[in-house]
Every structure is written in structure tokens, then in C-alpha cells.
Design an enzyme around this catalytic site. Structure first.
Site, short mmCIF file in Angstrom:
data_model
loop_
_atom_site.label_atom_id
_atom_site.label_comp_id
_atom_site.label_asym_id
_atom_site.label_seq_id
_atom_site.Cartn_x
_atom_site.Cartn_y
_atom_site.Cartn_z
N LEU A 76 -7.23 -8.18 -0.08
CA LEU A 76 -7.61 -9.34 0.74
C LEU A 76 -7.64 -8.98 2.22
O LEU A 76 -6.94 -8.07 2.69
CB LEU A 76 -6.72 -10.54 0.46
CG LEU A 76 -5.21 -10.50 0.73
CD1 LEU A 76 -4.89 -10.65 2.18
CD2 LEU A 76 -4.56 -11.62 -0.08
N CYS A 107 -4.19 -2.01 9.04
CA CYS A 107 -4.46 -1.25 7.80
C CYS A 107 -5.28 0.03 7.97
O CYS A 107 -4.84 1.09 7.55
CB CYS A 107 -5.16 -2.16 6.80
SG CYS A 107 -4.22 -3.66 6.50
N LYS A 131 -3.77 3.04 9.92
CA LYS A 131 -2.54 3.44 9.21
C LYS A 131 -2.90 4.17 7.91
O LYS A 131 -2.35 5.23 7.61
CB LYS A 131 -1.73 2.18 8.90
CG LYS A 131 -0.53 2.41 8.00
CD LYS A 131 0.19 1.10 7.74
CE LYS A 131 -0.43 0.34 6.61
NZ LYS A 131 0.29 0.29 5.37
N GLY A 171 -9.65 -2.35 14.17
CA GLY A 171 -8.24 -2.39 14.53
C GLY A 171 -7.50 -3.00 13.36
O GLY A 171 -7.99 -2.98 12.24
N THR A 180 0.85 -1.20 0.00
CA THR A 180 0.00 0.00 0.00
C THR A 180 0.89 1.24 0.00
O THR A 180 1.64 1.46 0.96
CB THR A 180 -0.92 -0.02 1.24
OG1 THR A 180 -1.72 -1.20 1.17
CG2 THR A 180 -1.80 1.21 1.32
N GLU A 232 -3.67 -4.65 -3.16
CA GLU A 232 -4.28 -5.90 -2.69
C GLU A 232 -5.46 -5.55 -1.78
O GLU A 232 -5.37 -4.65 -0.97
CB GLU A 232 -3.22 -6.70 -1.91
CG GLU A 232 -3.67 -8.07 -1.47
CD GLU A 232 -4.32 -8.86 -2.58
OE1 GLU A 232 -3.64 -9.18 -3.56
OE2 GLU A 232 -5.53 -9.15 -2.49
N ASN A 278 -10.00 1.52 1.57
CA ASN A 278 -9.89 1.26 3.01
C ASN A 278 -10.52 2.38 3.84
O ASN A 278 -11.18 2.11 4.84
CB ASN A 278 -8.42 1.09 3.40
CG ASN A 278 -7.99 -0.38 3.32
OD1 ASN A 278 -8.78 -1.24 2.95
ND2 ASN A 278 -6.75 -0.65 3.67
N GLY A 286 -19.73 -2.12 16.91
CA GLY A 286 -18.96 -2.84 17.92
C GLY A 286 -17.95 -1.93 18.59
O GLY A 286 -18.23 -0.75 18.83
N PHE A 329 -20.02 -4.12 6.26
CA PHE A 329 -19.26 -3.20 7.11
C PHE A 329 -20.14 -2.23 7.89
O PHE A 329 -19.79 -1.08 8.13
CB PHE A 329 -18.19 -2.44 6.29
CG PHE A 329 -16.92 -3.25 6.23
CD1 PHE A 329 -16.88 -4.43 5.53
CD2 PHE A 329 -15.80 -2.86 6.93
CE1 PHE A 329 -15.75 -5.22 5.52
CE2 PHE A 329 -14.66 -3.64 6.93
CZ PHE A 329 -14.63 -4.82 6.22
#
Ligand code: UGA
Length: 474
Positions: A170, A285, A288, A282, A136, A168, A232, A278, A274
Site C-alpha cells: 500500500l 521506502c 531505504k 522521497g 519489509t 505490504e 519497490n 519531477g 510511475f
């Protein structure tokens, strides 16, 4: 025509690199490289230990197939030549960790570019190598990566070699499944190079069992780099959004955030993914990437308040159990709190930026004794607090052991086994049966009926709220 095995180099054997080796290694020759000699020895011996479902077995198959050579180098600087000389496709999956100030560290990316460049000058043969950067990285990085390779190899990208940026997507804990079934494959680079890589992947997916390639998206470097961050950050924004809605719901008797999430998720423009309320996100990724993109925007003089706010809401969410516990007990000294789950999500042993660890630290700082259970987290996850609070933190071998004698329990990770805890486990084992269900894995109705003091994220404070399993529109 059958599948033509390729020679694939992978530089950076973290969970992404290992997943590529396991999945692509079923039908290709794999050459691995990493600065950590232990991981290479494990791959060489077929003894990789990895929490990713299916991955250990896949790597074992790759290892056992004698015709699929897993060719190793002991250190990044010692024998990278064999990777650059032999592999026609070199995937770069090194980490880009956060610096203290939230910016990303590109040290590994630059080191790999220099290494590839230095070795590329010796590469001969008629095949033009493709280097696929997957780490990334912020817009502009791939261009610099190319420049460094060109400088050291004295060769030209677009003629002697190609570089494609392919982010990526995944998820940890689902690496093998996601790699075999990506929603999309984003390829950034020269039109000729990205089309070539599309053909590479089409061929691979067509010939791999239980695998589908998803949609191909061909673009340039900067867009591909930005797509990863936007992806992200958007997912993170959905989580912080639903957590704020959850906190409002918690003040409305009769409300249940899952009800709201399910209903708004029916709108195709929103989607139900998503929207699980909760203790927040964390992992290595989201935080950051949010901070890296926000810093990047700030430097360009663009307002990034929204991105920073997603992060702030997420951090505040981790304090939720503390507010509830403080309402129940005026003082935590002399109290024992059971923390169930340490990893940032289930099916992984990763505790990086885990909300659970922050909650443990907060509880200890308020003077509580903490009993902890997690099925996979490594002991070293607690090393600093064990030293700082001697005797105050105790790791136990099961959830029930952790609950025994506790005054309050907090569920921090949605490990499947926690959903099987019964009312009696809280009623009979605990000193006082209080539980904060930070991941909404328990059945509040049953627990409340049995006398457990149940608190869950996003349930209105009347406590007598039935859990919503189905759509309110059914
Ligand atoms: C995330 C992205 O989902 C991947 O697409 C991306 O490739 C990866 O980051 C990366 O950049 O490497 P990951 O961090 O493995 O993947 O985990 P997620 O499944 O996305 O979950 C992240 C966190 O969000 C977890 O702590 C999880 O508990 C939390 N979460 C997720 C919620 O709190 N609510 C949700 O509805 C979903």
C-alpha cells in the site's frame, strides 16, 4: 453464510498497522500493540490523528462499535499476553528503518519475535495462531523470526503455530484504498499455511463492501521477501529513468517529457504508471529499500551498480532547481525563495526523505531566505534549520503568503491547490515572477503568456512549449 468475525492482533501501529486496524476492524475484533503509549491511548479514546484519507473515520467507527473491542496494552513489554493469547491472526507491522550505513535495522522485528515467543508458551485453546509478518525484511529474516519464536515459546512452527510472510504494497496517502483493493496479495510460507491465509483473505474481501482481493501469489519465505524489494526498486528505477529522459528533453527545444512518457506507456510491457518526471522520489521506502538491497547484494559479491545508480540519479534530481536559480541570480544572498510543498508527496504529512527538505537546506546554505508553505507538514520538519539559520526560514499559512515578495518560487510537492495558482499570483505577489515547477502542476503556456518566467522539469528550453494533456496519437 455470514462472515465469521476473527480476532486479529496488530503489532506496530504506524500507518500500515493503523490502516489494518481501520479496515479489518470493520468486521473483526482488533487487538493493538505498540511501544508508543500515546498512539494506544489515542486509539482507545477514538482520537487518532492521521493524515491518511478516510482512516480517522474508520478508526472512529471501530472505536464506537462496542462489540468490536479494541483491546489495548500500554507498552510492548507490559501486556502483550492478551494479544498473543486472544488473537488468532497476529499481523506484525513494525518498522525496519535504515541504519547510518544504509543497512536495515531489524531490532523491532527481533523484539516482537521474542515477545510473541515468550507469550506463546502460555497460549492454550484449540485454535492454531497465525503470525503474519508484513514488515519489509531481507531474504532469510522470516526464517530467523520463526527460530526466535520457537526458541522462546518452545513450540514448533507448522504444528503449534504458523508464520506467513506477506509483504505490504500500500501507498501512503492511499492506504485505505490500497488495502481494500490490492493488485496482489503475496503469501510466503508452508503450502498449508499460505492456503489457509488465502482463504482468510478471500472470505474477508468477499464480505467487505468496495473491496476486491486482487491476485493471490503463493510462494516461500525468501521469494516473498525478495518480491517486496524488487517491487519497490523497480518502481524507483522507473522514476529515475524518466527523470533522466526529462533532463535530456529539457535541452531540446520543443520537447516535453510527458509526451514521451505517455507514448512509451502505451506499450503494455512498459505501462504508463510511475513515469511522472519531477524532483524524484522521497518517503520512507524507496531509498531505504534500494540501499538495503544494494548492500545485501554487495555483501554477497554481486554487482549492484544499477541499484546504487537509481539512488544517485534521484539525489541529483533534487539539485535541479538550484542549477536554474543559480543561472538566474549569481548570488542567493539577499534573495527570497518561496518553497511550496514540504511533504514527499501530497495527501500525507510525511516529510521523511522529502526532496523539498533537501532543497530548503541547499537554499539556506547558499545564503537565501526561504519562505515555506505546506498544508500538512508538521512544524518539527523544519526544526533543525530554524535553529541553524535563525530568521532565514519563515513558514507561512498559504501559498500566496509564501509567494509575496519572493524572487523565485519552487514547487516541490504536487498538492492539488498549487495547480490552482494563477499567473497573477506570481506576477502581482512576487518581487520577480520566476517559478520552477518541480512537479509539473502549472500550465506553462498561460504563465509564459502572462509574463511569468516559467521553468518546468522535462520541458525543452524554448519556454514557448504548449503543455501536452492528451496523447500525441489522438
Ligand atoms: C511505495 C510503494 O509505491 C508502495 O507500493 C509500497 O508499499 C511503499 O512504498 C512501501 O514500501 O511501504 P509510497 O512511498 O507511499 O509507496 O509512495 P509512492 O506513491 O510510491 O511515491 C514515492 C515517491 O515517488 C514520491 O515522492 C512520489 O512523488 C514519487 N513519484 C512517484 C514520482 O516522482 N514519479 C512517479 O511517477 C511516481
Amino acid at each position: 453464510m455470514g462472515y465469521d468475525s476473527k480476532r486479529i492482533g496488530i503489532i506496530g501501529m504506524g500507518y500500515v498497522g493503523l490502516a489494518l486496524a481501520g479496515v479489518y476492524g470493520q468486521s473483526n475484533y482488533i487487538y493493538c500493540l505498540d511501544i508508543n503509549p500515546h498512539i494506544l491511548t489515542d486509539i482507545q479514546n477514538g482520537t487518532v490523528k492521521c493524515a491518511e484519507p478516510e482512516l480517522e473515520e474508520l478508526l472512529k467507527i471501530v472505536h464506537d462499535k462496542k462489540k468490536h473491542i479494541v483491546q489495548l496494552s500500554q507498552t510492548m513489554s507490559a501486556k502483550p499476553r492478551e494479544v498473543v493469547e486472544r488473537a488468532d491472526y497476529i499481523f506484525v507491522t513494525v518498522g525496519t528503518p535504515s541504519l547510518e550505513n544504509g543497512e536495515i535495522s531489524l531490532g523491532h522485528v527481533w523484539a516482537v519475535a521474542e515477545t510473541i515467543g515468550k507469550e506463546l508458551q502460555y497460549r492454550t485453546g484449540w485454535k492454531t495462531p497465525y503470525i503474519i509478518l508484513k514488515s519489509t525484511v531481507l531474504p532469510g529474516t522470516t526464517r530467523k523470526f520463526v527460530n526466535i519464536i520457537e526458541k522462546y515459546s518452545k513450540k514448533k512452527e507448522g504444528e503449534d503455530f504458523f508464520v506467513v510472510y506477506s509483504p505490504e504494497f500500500l501507498r501512503e496517502g492511499r492506504a485505505v484504498f490500497d488495502l481494500k483493493n490490492p493488485n496482489k496479495i503475496v503469501l510466503g510460507g508452508r503450502p498449508y499455511a499460505v492456503k489457509h491465509m488465502q482463504a482468510f483473505f478471500e472470505d474477508f474481501y468477499k464480505n467487505t463492501k468496495d473491496a476486491t482481493s486482487g491476485t493471490f501469489f503463493l510462494t516461500n519465505y525468501v521469494n516473498a521477501e525478495m518480491i517486496k524489494y524488487a517491487n519497490n526498486c523497480f518502481l524507483a528505477s522507473k522514476i529515475s529513468f524518466i527523470n533522466q529522459i526529462a533532463n535530456i528533453c529539457a535541452k531540446i527545444p520543443g520537447a516535453d517529457v510527458n509526451n514521451i512518457a505517455m507514448a512509451i506507456g502505451l506499450d503494455h510491457r512498459i505501462s504508463p504508471q510511475f513515469l511522472r518526471a519531477g524532483l524524484g522520489f522521497g518517503g520512507s521506502c524507496f531509498t531505504k529499500d534500494l540501499e538495503a538491497l544494494a548492500n545485501y547484494g554487495d555483501k554477497m559479491g554481486v554487482s549492484t551498480d544499477f541499484l546504487w545508480e537509481i539512488d544517485t540519479v534521484n539525489l541529483e534530481q533534487r539539485e535541479l532547481p538550484l542549477h536554474i536559480i543559480n543561472n538566474v541570480f549569481s548570488d542567493l544572498k539577499g534573495k527570497t525563495i518561496a518553497v511550496l510543498g514540504l511533504t514527499f508527496k501530497p495527501n500525507t504529512d510525511d516529510v521523511r526523505d522529502s526532496p523539498a527538505l533537501q532543497i530548503v537546506r541547499l537554499l539556506l546554505s547558499y545564503g537565501a531566505t526561504v519562505t515555506v508553505y505546506d498544508p500538512k507538514a508538521p512544524d518539527k520538519a523544519l526544526a533543525d534549520v530554524v535553529v541553524k539559520y535563525p530568521g532565514k526560514i519563515i513558514r507561512l499559512p498559504s501559498a500566496k503568503y509564501a509567494l509575496k515578495g519572493a524572487d523565485f518560487a519552487v514547487i516541490c510537492t504536487e498538492w492539488e491547490e498549487f495547480s490552482r495558482l494563477e499567473a497573477d499570483d506570481f506576477m502581482l505577489l512576487m518581487e520577480s515572477p520566476y517559478v520552477f515547477d518541480g512537479r509539473r502542476v502549472l500550465d506553462p503556456e498561460k504563465l509564459i503568456k502572462a509574463g511569468v518566467h516559467y521553468y518546468g522539469v522535462g520541458y525543452g528550453n524554448s519556454n514557448a512549449i504548449p503543455r501536452t494533456e492528451t496523447s500525441p496519437f489522438n
